[in-house]
Scaffold this motif. Structure first.
Motif, PDB file in Angstrom:
ATOM      1  N   GLN A 202       0.848  -1.204   0.000  1.00  0.00           N
ATOM      2  CA  GLN A 202       0.000   0.000   0.000  1.00  0.00           C
ATOM      3  C   GLN A 202       0.875   1.242   0.000  1.00  0.00           C
ATOM      4  OE1 GLN A 202      -2.986  -0.114  -0.697  1.00  0.00           O
ATOM      5  NE2 GLN A 202      -3.629  -2.169  -0.146  1.00  0.00           N
ATOM      6  N   GLN A 266      -4.499  12.341  -4.940  1.00  0.00           N
ATOM      7  CA  GLN A 266      -5.776  12.340  -4.174  1.00  0.00           C
ATOM      8  C   GLN A 266      -6.507  13.676  -4.254  1.00  0.00           C
ATOM      9  OE1 GLN A 266      -6.380   9.445  -3.856  1.00  0.00           O
ATOM     10  NE2 GLN A 266      -4.739   8.236  -2.947  1.00  0.00           N
ATOM     11  N   ASP A 304      -3.785   8.725  -8.680  1.00  0.00           N
ATOM     12  CA  ASP A 304      -5.174   8.493  -8.246  1.00  0.00           C
ATOM     13  C   ASP A 304      -5.708   9.824  -7.721  1.00  0.00           C
ATOM     14  OD1 ASP A 304      -4.659   5.806  -8.601  1.00  0.00           O
ATOM     15  OD2 ASP A 304      -4.722   5.287  -6.467  1.00  0.00           O
ATOM     16  N   SER A 338     -16.418   8.079  -1.763  1.00  0.00           N
ATOM     17  CA  SER A 338     -17.449   7.148  -1.301  1.00  0.00           C
ATOM     18  C   SER A 338     -17.288   6.989   0.217  1.00  0.00           C
ATOM     19  CB  SER A 338     -17.237   5.814  -2.034  1.00  0.00           C
ATOM     20  OG  SER A 338     -17.970   4.786  -1.444  1.00  0.00           O
TER      21      SER A 338
END
Ligand code: SAH
Ligand code: SF4
Ligand code: F3S
Length: 436
Positions: A202, A266, A304, A338
């Motif tokens: 990660q 992000q 991302d 989300s």
């Protein structure tokens, strides 16, 4: 009689890697792989909980599987992974789907073989989800889906607790394998003909920070570069807060290091980054990405991005677009925020409306696609190094591979899977380069 298994794997490469371990365990028990659900005697679903739509998709699939089992009662059904590592969800699935023989979590693959024996011999249903122990099980068998490139876990879990993210809750504390054990695994792969490895964690940049030894990610890479038969090394994911200049220099200087860095942004807004607990701001991110662009001009940078994090205003969103415009990412995964029960941001006020999230997401996707196309166009006429992965999904006359900088490339010719060839780019679309 021969018994067949099938695995449905959702989510990220962690799950792909776990599925390879599960496949290894099942094959040791005598099962053979089948492509088709209908011929399988055992089906396991390996789940992802990162966003609500991932979970909904999986619930849909479970319904289908339970139907399939009605016509094939001897079939063994199991579900594991990140969704079922959450107690409540595991219990709900266990109760709602009586056809499910086993519900397991992310930290008990080492018990799977034993659990299966109990299911078969004692006709029992099993719910085996336990607290993440922090143990590392290095010695489980693995069946890789490909014969020329493989994923290798280097650290498990995550300590960062980004406030939107469920991963630390379902994968536990960060723990690194030893360099020795990783090197042994990669050397074994090399001896079996593998040419490329992708190192997974990660946050690969913090590799070793949990151990007493003086070890770090760059040291690991230097060890792996020494393995002669391994020609390409990739890694994922880098956290901007921990990425060292030394790592960037190593990627620049070592031929085996693939020229691709996945560096999740992000958000481009320092205010939102702070609320996300990312521990860097816009400046720090920009400086890092600028350094990569300057030192390794041929490298791709991918990212991302989340839109619609609680409290994100239009001005914050514009900051994200500003960073996208400056760095011109070669590709980006884009997500609408989300809400994940149990994470800090789920309780934040000022949740952004679904409509607003959608509208920002579409704007962002347009922008990102534009730069993706520009990035592909810039390769026209260039020579690129490509590893042959197989035939293209749409047309089996066409071969498909990845360039050193991780672009999808299509081409024709008489090559074998695993060959590393040089091609010249003669055409492109936003998602594919064509080489000859
Ligand atoms: N460890 C990696 C990947 C984590 S999950 C990293 O830190 O980058 C992959 C991506 O999913 C994240 O980078 C993030 O962009 C996205 N993501 C995670 N949680 C999310 C949520 N609650 N809503 C929307 N996107 C999310
Ligand atoms: Fe999630 Fe953040 Fe950890 Fe990535 S670094 S897995 S986004 S908590
Ligand atoms: Fe999903 Fe678990 Fe990966 S939540 S993104 S499969 S670590």
């Amino acid at each position: 009689m021969k018994q067949y298994y099938h695995l449905l794997t959702y989510g990220c490469q962690m799950n792909v890697a776990d599925s390879e371990t599960i496949a290894g365990i099942l094959e040791e028990k005598g099962y053979s792989y089948t492509d088709e659900l209908t011929t399988a005697d055992l089906i396991f679903v390996i789940t992802c909980a990162v966003r609500d739509n991932a979970e909904q998709k999986i619930y849909g699939k479970l319904g289908e599987l339970v139907k399939l089992k009605e016509s094939k009662p001897h079939m063994i059904l199991g579900i594991g992974g990140c969704m079922t590592q959450q107690d409540e969800i595991a219990k709900r699935i266990y109760q709602r789907f009586p056809g499910m023989n086993i519900v397991f979590g992310t930290d008990n693959l080492h018990k799977l073989s034993q659990d299966l024996d109990i299911i078969i011999e004692e006709s029992k249903r099993i719910m085996d989800v336990h607290e993440i122990t922090g143990n590392i099980y290095d010695d489980l068998p693995k069946t890789h889906t490909e014969r020329h490139r493989a994923f290798v876990n280097i650290n498990f879990g995550c300590n960062n607790f980004c406030t939107y993210c469920i991963v630390p809750h379902v994968r536990g504390q960060e723990r690194s394998r030893s360099i020795k054990s990783i090197k042994n695994e990669v050397a074994r792969l090399a001896a079996n003909g593998y040419k490329e490895v992708t190192l997974l964690g990660q946050n690969v940049n913090s590799f070793g920070s949990d151990s007493d030894n003086d070890t770090n990610f760059v040291k690991l890479l230097k060890n792996l570069i020494e393995i002669e038969e391994i020609k390409r090394i990739r890694f994922m994911t880098s956290h901007p807060k921990d990425m060292s200049l030394e790592l960037i220099q190593l990627v620049r200087d070592e031929e085996k290091m693939c020229k691709h860095i996945h560096l999740p942004l992000q958000s481009g807004s320092s205010k939102i980054l702070n609320k996300m607990n990312r521990k860097y701001d816009q400046d720090k991110y920009l400086n890092l990405a600028r350094y990569i662009r300057k030192e390794i001009p041929q490298a791709t940078i991918t990212t991302d991005i989340i839109v619609g994090f609680p409290g994100e205003t239009e001005a914050d969103f514009l900051e994200t677009l500003r960073v996208v415009d400056e760095i011109k990412f070669d590709a980006a995964y884009t997500f609408a925020y989300s809400k994940r029960p149990g994470t800090r941001a789920a309780c934040y006020e000022n949740q952004v409306s679904e409509d607003e999230k959608k509208s920002r997401l579409y704007k962002l996707i347009d922008r990102v696609n534009m730069y993706m196309e520009i990035s592909n166009k810039s390769r026209l006429g260039q020579k690129i190094s490509v590893m042959v992965d197989g035939t293209s999904k749409k047309d089996n006359e066409v071969l498909s591979g990845r360039s050193d900088d991780n672009k999808l490339v299509h081409f024709r010719g008489d090559y074998k899977v695993g060959d590393i060839i040089e091609l010249e780019v003669y055409d492109y679309s936003p998602h594919v380069l064509w080489g000859k």
